[in-house]
Motif scaffolding. Structure first.
Motif, PDB file in Angstrom:
ATOM      1  N   SER A 100       0.812  -1.219   0.000  1.00  9.80           N
ATOM      2  CA  SER A 100       0.000   0.000   0.000  1.00  9.80           C
ATOM      3  C   SER A 100       0.845   1.269   0.000  1.00  9.80           C
ATOM      4  O   SER A 100       0.385   2.320  -0.464  1.00  9.80           O
ATOM      5  CB  SER A 100      -0.957  -0.004   1.190  1.00  9.80           C
ATOM      6  N   GLY A 101       2.086   1.197   0.496  1.00  8.27           N
ATOM      7  CA  GLY A 101       2.958   2.358   0.482  1.00  8.27           C
ATOM      8  C   GLY A 101       3.736   2.517  -0.809  1.00  8.27           C
ATOM      9  O   GLY A 101       4.490   3.497  -0.959  1.00  8.27           O
ATOM     10  N   GLU A 102       3.556   1.583  -1.751  1.00  9.02           N
ATOM     11  CA  GLU A 102       4.337   1.605  -2.988  1.00  9.02           C
ATOM     12  C   GLU A 102       3.501   1.744  -4.254  1.00  9.02           C
ATOM     13  O   GLU A 102       4.004   2.197  -5.281  1.00  9.02           O
ATOM     14  CB  GLU A 102       5.162   0.325  -3.097  1.00  9.02           C
ATOM     15  N   VAL A 103       2.229   1.346  -4.194  1.00 15.27           N
ATOM     16  CA  VAL A 103       1.431   1.346  -5.419  1.00 15.27           C
ATOM     17  C   VAL A 103       0.989   2.760  -5.778  1.00 15.27           C
ATOM     18  O   VAL A 103       0.833   3.625  -4.919  1.00 15.27           O
ATOM     19  CB  VAL A 103       0.196   0.431  -5.292  1.00 15.27           C
ATOM     20  N   SER A 104       0.777   2.970  -7.084  1.00 12.32           N
ATOM     21  CA  SER A 104       0.226   4.239  -7.550  1.00 12.32           C
ATOM     22  C   SER A 104      -1.283   4.240  -7.358  1.00 12.32           C
ATOM     23  O   SER A 104      -1.913   3.192  -7.225  1.00 12.32           O
ATOM     24  CB  SER A 104       0.590   4.470  -9.011  1.00 12.32           C
ATOM     25  N   GLY A 105      -1.855   5.442  -7.364  1.00  9.66           N
ATOM     26  CA  GLY A 105      -3.242   5.567  -6.954  1.00  9.66           C
ATOM     27  C   GLY A 105      -4.215   5.986  -8.024  1.00  9.66           C
ATOM     28  O   GLY A 105      -5.305   6.429  -7.721  1.00  9.66           O
ATOM     29  N   GLY A 106      -3.855   5.867  -9.310  1.00  8.00           N
ATOM     30  CA  GLY A 106      -4.806   6.194 -10.362  1.00  8.00           C
ATOM     31  C   GLY A 106      -5.935   5.191 -10.421  1.00  8.00           C
ATOM     32  O   GLY A 106      -5.833   4.091  -9.888  1.00  8.00           O
ATOM     33  N   ASN A 107      -7.018   5.562 -11.115  1.00 10.73           N
ATOM     34  CA  ASN A 107      -8.197   4.694 -11.041  1.00 10.73           C
ATOM     35  C   ASN A 107      -8.032   3.375 -11.778  1.00 10.73           C
ATOM     36  O   ASN A 107      -8.804   2.450 -11.579  1.00 10.73           O
ATOM     37  CB  ASN A 107      -9.452   5.437 -11.513  1.00 10.73           C
ATOM     38  N   GLU A 108      -7.000   3.245 -12.626  1.00 12.74           N
ATOM     39  CA  GLU A 108      -6.708   1.965 -13.252  1.00 12.74           C
ATOM     40  C   GLU A 108      -5.353   1.424 -12.803  1.00 12.74           C
ATOM     41  O   GLU A 108      -4.755   0.587 -13.469  1.00 12.74           O
ATOM     42  CB  GLU A 108      -6.735   2.109 -14.783  1.00 12.74           C
ATOM     43  N   GLN A 109      -4.898   1.890 -11.667  1.00 19.61           N
ATOM     44  CA  GLN A 109      -3.599   1.501 -11.143  1.00 19.61           C
ATOM     45  C   GLN A 109      -3.753   0.858  -9.764  1.00 19.61           C
ATOM     46  O   GLN A 109      -4.845   0.765  -9.228  1.00 19.61           O
ATOM     47  CB  GLN A 109      -2.680   2.721 -11.069  1.00 19.61           C
ATOM     48  N   GLY A 110      -2.624   0.428  -9.205  1.00 21.48           N
ATOM     49  CA  GLY A 110      -2.625  -0.210  -7.896  1.00 21.48           C
ATOM     50  C   GLY A 110      -2.219  -1.659  -8.008  1.00 21.48           C
ATOM     51  O   GLY A 110      -1.527  -2.079  -8.940  1.00 21.48           O
ATOM     52  N   LEU A 111      -2.641  -2.462  -7.031  1.00 24.10           N
ATOM     53  CA  LEU A 111      -2.459  -3.908  -7.079  1.00 24.10           C
ATOM     54  C   LEU A 111      -3.573  -4.482  -7.937  1.00 24.10           C
ATOM     55  O   LEU A 111      -4.764  -4.301  -7.628  1.00 24.10           O
ATOM     56  CB  LEU A 111      -2.493  -4.488  -5.662  1.00 24.10           C
ATOM     57  N   LEU A 112      -3.226  -5.188  -9.012  1.00 19.79           N
ATOM     58  CA  LEU A 112      -4.212  -5.553 -10.025  1.00 19.79           C
ATOM     59  C   LEU A 112      -4.369  -7.054 -10.240  1.00 19.79           C
ATOM     60  O   LEU A 112      -5.388  -7.487 -10.768  1.00 19.79           O
ATOM     61  CB  LEU A 112      -3.855  -4.894 -11.365  1.00 19.79           C
ATOM     62  N   GLY A 113      -3.358  -7.860  -9.878  1.00 21.46           N
ATOM     63  CA  GLY A 113      -3.458  -9.278 -10.159  1.00 21.46           C
ATOM     64  C   GLY A 113      -2.653 -10.120  -9.198  1.00 21.46           C
ATOM     65  O   GLY A 113      -1.687  -9.647  -8.591  1.00 21.46           O
ATOM     66  N   VAL A 114      -3.049 -11.385  -9.061  1.00 21.47           N
ATOM     67  CA  VAL A 114      -2.356 -12.328  -8.179  1.00 21.47           C
ATOM     68  C   VAL A 114      -2.447 -13.724  -8.775  1.00 21.47           C
ATOM     69  O   VAL A 114      -3.474 -14.107  -9.357  1.00 21.47           O
ATOM     70  CB  VAL A 114      -2.935 -12.307  -6.749  1.00 21.47           C
ATOM     71  N   ALA A 115      -1.364 -14.492  -8.639  1.00 22.46           N
ATOM     72  CA  ALA A 115      -1.374 -15.901  -9.035  1.00 22.46           C
ATOM     73  C   ALA A 115      -0.353 -16.648  -8.196  1.00 22.46           C
ATOM     74  O   ALA A 115       0.700 -16.104  -7.840  1.00 22.46           O
ATOM     75  CB  ALA A 115      -1.043 -16.059 -10.518  1.00 22.46           C
TER      76      ALA A 115
END
Length: 378
Positions: free
Chosen positions: A92-107
């Motif tokens: 949470s302290g590293e991701v960008s905050g645009g509306n199509e940004q952030g943490l987006l996927g996991v596998a």
């Protein structure tokens, strides 16, 4: 902040906040091309119940881990959390905050020993990052793949291991209206593509049988191209077929299909084509037609969310049906995998952001508003 996968010129609030979707029974159109083994009987206008089983902060992606009964949920704000409340990784302290940004996927790696996250950093660049994971603690962090992003939107974000054990990665065309850099059709960039790699290399290995491996002027990582913003794709756990939801620009949302026997290299058309319609002038190789298209903007439609082909046992009439929905309109439809143009509405989830599939094949739906739902017979 709101989610990803915008349609149209500006980033949609969500993939966009919207209005109620079409009435039950409305049908999407498409070419009945897939060879998936499924009943050709429509969903018989069946309805589903959505049982709320958890609450998260803007959940956008879902995964399960070998030998682990917990469900893992990625929150757009940067945390990977479990269904029992634990936080596994906090970006949470590293991701960008645009509306199509952030943490987006996991596998998770098929062995369960490593976990992979797709996220955007403070400058907007995409990272696919690996951690060693023993079920209690994530350690030995390393970036597997990074990609600079020319704009803040169209980041893709889906991660999934295919039946072949390789990691598949979705990257949008880089953003901007109408693919201004032409990335969808360029084989010299990773943008606008689905990639296929072995992430256990240094930093990764390109499989020798990738369609463009070793070809001059092309990125060997590319598995498929001609994509605008493939926000979610899924593999059919029974057949191995690949289903791709590609978010549209002005007129059409689309779902693309790749049969399990494919050698890769499909060109899904963007930005020469949107849906089945010409978008930009130019020449491309053989274009692979979408199997589902539906109109952007009609009844509040804004962004397609691709789900799995249902292979669970609790909802017999749903078996063999491909599930997909729309973020803004909120509807969820089920289409026989063999004839995907024959879709029926089976439920609604407000601000549907993603689907998930449990070890047993039962399906989950995520809402950007916070709930995690399990699909159950009505």
């Amino acid at each position: 902040m709101t989610l990803t996968a915008c349609s149209g010129e500006a980033a949609s609030p969500g993939p966009s906040a919207g209005t109620p979707g079409p009435a039950a029974g409305s049908t999407s159109t498409g070419t009945p091309a897939p060879s998936a083994s499924a009943s050709d009987t429509p969903a018989e206008r069946g309805r589903l119940r959505f049982a709320k089983i958890g609450e998260f902060d803007r959940p956008v992606a879902f995964a399960v881990r070998e030998g682990d009964d917990r469900l893992y949920v990625a929150e757009q704000s940067g945390r990977l959390r479990t269904s029992d409340g634990a936080t596994v990784i906090d970006l949470s302290g590293e991701v960008s905050g645009g509306n199509e940004q952030g943490l987006l996927g996991v596998a998770f790696h098929p062995s369960g020993r490593w976990v992979y996250l797709d996220w955007t950093d403070a400058q907007g660049g995409t990272h696919v990052t690996e951690w060693a994971y023993d079920g209690a603690k994530a350690t030995a962090r390393r970036d597997v793949l990074t990609q600079e992003q020319p704009f803040a939107n169209h980041n893709g974000g889906q991660l999934a291991f295919g039946p072949d054990g390789h990691l598949y990665i979705a990257l949008g065309d880089g953003g901007g209206a109408g693919d201004p850099l032409g990335n969808g059709q360029k084989l010299g960039t990773l943008l606008g593509k689905i990639l296929r790699i072995d992430p256990r290399g240094d930093p990764y290995t390109i499989p020798e049988d990738n369609p463009f491996a070793g070809k001059k002027g092309a990125k060997g990582e590319i598995w498929a191209y001609g994509l605008r913003n493939p926000w979610r794709f899924t593999f059919d756990r029974e057949t191995g077929d690949l289903w791709i939801g590609d978010v549209g620009q002005n007129e059409w949302e689309e779902v693309d299909h790749q049969p399990a026997g494919s050698k890769g290299g499909e060109n899904y058309g963007w930005s020469l084509r949107e849906g089945k319609d010409r978008f930009h002038d130019g020449e491309g190789g053989d274009l692979t037609e979408p199997v589902i298209v539906y109109p952007l903007g009609e009844d509040g439609n804004c962004s397609v969310i691709a789900g799995p082909v249902y292979r669970g046992r609790k909802i017999p009439w749903l078996r063999g049906h491909f599930l997909y929905g729309d973020f803004c309109a909120g509807w969820i439809r089920a289409a026989p995998a063999g004839t995907p143009g024959r879709a029926e509405q089976v439920g609604e989830v407000e601000q549907l952001s993603s689907f998930g599939e449990g070890h047993d094949g039962e399906v989950y739906a995520l809402s950007l508003q916070g709930p995690l739902y399990r699909l159950e017979p009505a």
